[in-house]
Design an enzyme around this catalytic site. Structure first.
Site, mmCIF file in Angstrom:
data_model
loop_
_atom_site.group_PDB
_atom_site.id
_atom_site.type_symbol
_atom_site.label_atom_id
_atom_site.label_comp_id
_atom_site.label_asym_id
_atom_site.label_seq_id
_atom_site.Cartn_x
_atom_site.Cartn_y
_atom_site.Cartn_z
ATOM 1 N N ILE A 1 14.269 -9.831 -10.559
ATOM 2 C CA ILE A 1 13.483 -9.109 -9.691
ATOM 3 C C ILE A 1 12.464 -10.038 -9.046
ATOM 4 C CG2 ILE A 1 11.993 -7.012 -9.373
ATOM 5 C CD1 ILE A 1 12.948 -6.294 -12.446
ATOM 6 N N ARG B 1 22.109 -16.414 -2.016
ATOM 7 C CA ARG B 1 22.950 -17.816 -2.254
ATOM 8 C C ARG B 1 22.849 -18.312 -3.575
ATOM 9 N NH1 ARG B 1 21.356 -21.809 2.122
ATOM 10 N NH2 ARG B 1 19.761 -22.004 1.011
ATOM 11 N N TYR C 1 8.937 -6.325 11.876
ATOM 12 C CA TYR C 1 9.255 -5.794 10.549
ATOM 13 C C TYR C 1 10.473 -4.975 10.684
ATOM 14 C CZ TYR C 1 8.771 -3.413 6.216
ATOM 15 O OH TYR C 1 9.027 -2.796 4.804
ATOM 16 N N LYS D 1 14.072 -5.657 8.511
ATOM 17 C CA LYS D 1 14.775 -4.936 7.724
ATOM 18 C C LYS D 1 16.104 -4.387 8.145
ATOM 19 C CE LYS D 1 11.711 -4.571 4.071
ATOM 20 N NZ LYS D 1 12.171 -5.382 2.906
HETATM 21 P P1 NDP Z 1 3.662 -4.830 -2.354
HETATM 22 O O1 NDP Z 1 2.878 -5.698 -1.487
HETATM 23 O O2 NDP Z 1 2.870 -4.104 -3.368
HETATM 24 O O3 NDP Z 1 4.638 -5.832 -2.958
HETATM 25 C C1 NDP Z 1 5.329 -6.754 -2.448
HETATM 26 C C2 NDP Z 1 5.742 -7.993 -3.222
HETATM 27 O O4 NDP Z 1 6.568 -8.968 -2.800
HETATM 28 C C3 NDP Z 1 4.615 -8.622 -4.296
HETATM 29 O O5 NDP Z 1 5.041 -8.677 -5.644
HETATM 30 C C4 NDP Z 1 4.545 -9.999 -3.614
HETATM 31 O O6 NDP Z 1 4.138 -11.073 -4.643
HETATM 32 C C5 NDP Z 1 5.915 -10.278 -3.101
HETATM 33 N N1 NDP Z 1 6.105 -11.315 -2.093
HETATM 34 C C6 NDP Z 1 5.535 -11.321 -0.927
HETATM 35 N N2 NDP Z 1 5.899 -12.431 -0.369
HETATM 36 C C7 NDP Z 1 6.381 -13.240 -1.205
HETATM 37 C C8 NDP Z 1 6.984 -14.420 -1.252
HETATM 38 N N3 NDP Z 1 6.979 -15.206 -0.180
HETATM 39 N N4 NDP Z 1 7.620 -14.895 -2.175
HETATM 40 C C9 NDP Z 1 7.728 -14.137 -3.324
HETATM 41 N N5 NDP Z 1 7.371 -12.923 -3.422
HETATM 42 C C10 NDP Z 1 6.465 -12.462 -2.444
HETATM 43 O O7 NDP Z 1 4.661 -3.935 -1.575
HETATM 44 P P2 NDP Z 1 5.921 -3.064 -2.057
HETATM 45 O O8 NDP Z 1 6.085 -2.947 -3.449
HETATM 46 O O9 NDP Z 1 5.783 -1.609 -1.339
HETATM 47 O O10 NDP Z 1 7.018 -3.838 -1.239
HETATM 48 C C11 NDP Z 1 8.328 -4.070 -1.817
HETATM 49 C C12 NDP Z 1 9.305 -4.122 -0.948
HETATM 50 O O11 NDP Z 1 9.537 -2.948 -0.380
HETATM 51 C C13 NDP Z 1 9.032 -4.939 0.612
HETATM 52 O O12 NDP Z 1 10.426 -5.661 0.605
HETATM 53 C C14 NDP Z 1 8.774 -3.792 1.362
HETATM 54 O O13 NDP Z 1 9.119 -4.393 2.732
HETATM 55 C C15 NDP Z 1 9.557 -2.928 1.175
HETATM 56 N N6 NDP Z 1 9.116 -1.347 1.337
HETATM 57 C C16 NDP Z 1 7.729 -0.965 1.224
HETATM 58 C C17 NDP Z 1 7.602 0.344 1.647
HETATM 59 C C18 NDP Z 1 6.404 1.110 1.236
HETATM 60 O O14 NDP Z 1 5.958 1.993 2.027
HETATM 61 N N7 NDP Z 1 5.485 0.480 0.403
HETATM 62 C C19 NDP Z 1 8.620 1.105 2.489
HETATM 63 C C20 NDP Z 1 9.795 0.476 2.370
HETATM 64 C C21 NDP Z 1 10.120 -0.845 1.981
HETATM 65 P P3 NDP Z 1 3.224 -12.179 -4.433
HETATM 66 O O15 NDP Z 1 2.063 -11.780 -3.439
HETATM 67 O O16 NDP Z 1 2.391 -12.181 -6.033
HETATM 68 O O17 NDP Z 1 4.011 -13.240 -3.909
HETATM 69 C C1 8X3 Z 2 7.690 0.423 4.979
HETATM 70 C C2 8X3 Z 2 7.819 1.649 5.764
HETATM 71 O O1 8X3 Z 2 7.471 3.158 7.822
HETATM 72 O O2 8X3 Z 2 5.808 1.578 7.180
HETATM 73 O O3 8X3 Z 2 8.902 -0.275 4.932
HETATM 74 O O4 8X3 Z 2 7.876 0.926 8.099
HETATM 75 S S1 8X3 Z 2 7.192 1.812 7.203
#
Ligand code: NDP
Ligand code: 8X3
Length: 259
Positions: free
Chosen positions: A12, A126, A158, A162
């Site tokens: 993960i 990859r 963004y 996506k």
């Molecule tokens: P969080 O900010 O809570 O979590 C983001 C995670 O990504 C953290 O664990 C962070 O860890 C990690 N991360 C960020 N940059 C890096 C990097 N360069 N290398 C490794 N890890 C990284 O947000 P969410 O849990 O909401 O986001 C998870 C996913 O879901 C994202 O892809 C987001 O775009 C997507 N998403 C979120 C939504 C929302 O409304 N919350 C809706 C739809 C999609 P660390 O900083 O420790 O590296």
């Molecule tokens: C996160 C949901 O609507 O902020 O991906 O883009 S939104």
């Protein structure tokens, strides 16, 4: 019935908060073996130990920055010292940086979003594919977003990132056809995690306004969905799912209670 996740190796990305941490804990309760990556190792340490308490058969963690090829390859080399096969790759690391219009956009934010949400998924996939057994129910699950389906003001990069993730998922499914490796994408709408705090660069007051008066998804809602997808039998590929809060009829149509 024995869980399909029992003793399966699950990698993960972005496991230090939000969806990634919740997915780790949910899979832990199924007896999975977890490989957790992110940049904040102290958070990973706490989450890994909670995963063991919840029943994970293993929970190991390592620094991972998906924006750097050397870090991704180093992470997977480390993973190889733990296991010869990864059954589930959850490409979750990512997020948004800023809400500037294109006219006002910053190179650093654009590059960060494309590096994490697009190139990060490519690099991780990859590097991990050689470790994924064929015809064993293996699965690559990418976390996309409704932003990959619908554009909104201030979200050009963004949304593009996506949408890029979505196209990678689709191309990969074609490329891996016949291997038995499944490929799918889960596309959440509004969910309360650290997402908005990161997007607004640490401005927690502004971030909490995003969710004011509405009932967003939780990280656990997404984790349960990922678990359901991963638990389908090996001949079933959940291709793509959109999951939104009931209060969110569309990206721009969010019901907010007054009080
Ligand atoms: P969080 O900010 O809570 O979590 C983001 C995670 O990504 C953290 O664990 C962070 O860890 C990690 N991360 C960020 N940059 C890096 C990097 N360069 N290398 C490794 N890890 C990284 O947000 P969410 O849990 O909401 O986001 C998870 C996913 O879901 C994202 O892809 C987001 O775009 C997507 N998403 C979120 C939504 C929302 O409304 N919350 C809706 C739809 C999609 P660390 O900083 O420790 O590296
Ligand atoms: C996160 C949901 O609507 O902020 O991906 O883009 S939104």
């Amino acid at each position: 019935m024995l869980s399909r996740l029992k003793d399966r190796w699950v990698l993960i990305t972005g496991a230090s908060s939000g969806f990634g941490a919740a997915i780790a804990k949910t899979f832990a309760a199924e007896g999975a073996k977890l490989l957790l990556g992110a940049r904040r190792e102290e958070r990973l340490e706490e989450i890994a130990s909670e995963c063991i308490q919840r029943g994970a058969a293993a929970a190991d963690y390592h620094f991972l920055d998906v924006t750097k090829t050397e870090s991704v390859n180093g992470f997977v080399d480390w993973a190889k010292t733990r296991t010869g096969g990864i059954h589930f790759l959850i490409n979750n690391a990512g997020g948004a940086h800023g809400v500037d219009t294109v006219a006002e956009g910053k190179d650093e934010d654009w590059e960060n979003m494309l590096q994490t949400n697009v190139l990060g998924v490519l690099r991780m996939t990859r590097a991990t594919l050689p470790l994924m057994p064929h015809h064993a129910g293996s699965y690559i699950i990418n976390i996309g977003s409704i932003a990959g389906h619908t554009a909104y003001e201030g979200g050009a990069t963004y949304c593009a990132a996506k949408a890029g993730e979505r196209k990678i998922t689709q191309a990969l499914r074609l490329e891996l056809n016949g291997t038995g490796i499944r490929v799918g994408s889960i596309n959440p709408g509004l969910a309360e995690t650290e997402f908005s705090i990161v997007r607004f660069k640490g401005d927690t007051a502004r971030a909490s306004k995003v969710y004011e008066g509405t009932e967003p998804l939780s990280a656990e809602d997404i984790a349960e969905t990922v678990l359901w997808v991963a638990s389908r039998p090996p001949h079933v590929n959940i291709d793509e799912m959109i999951i939104k809060p009931t209060d969110q009829a569309a990206v721009h149509k969010l019901f907010r209670r007054q009080n």
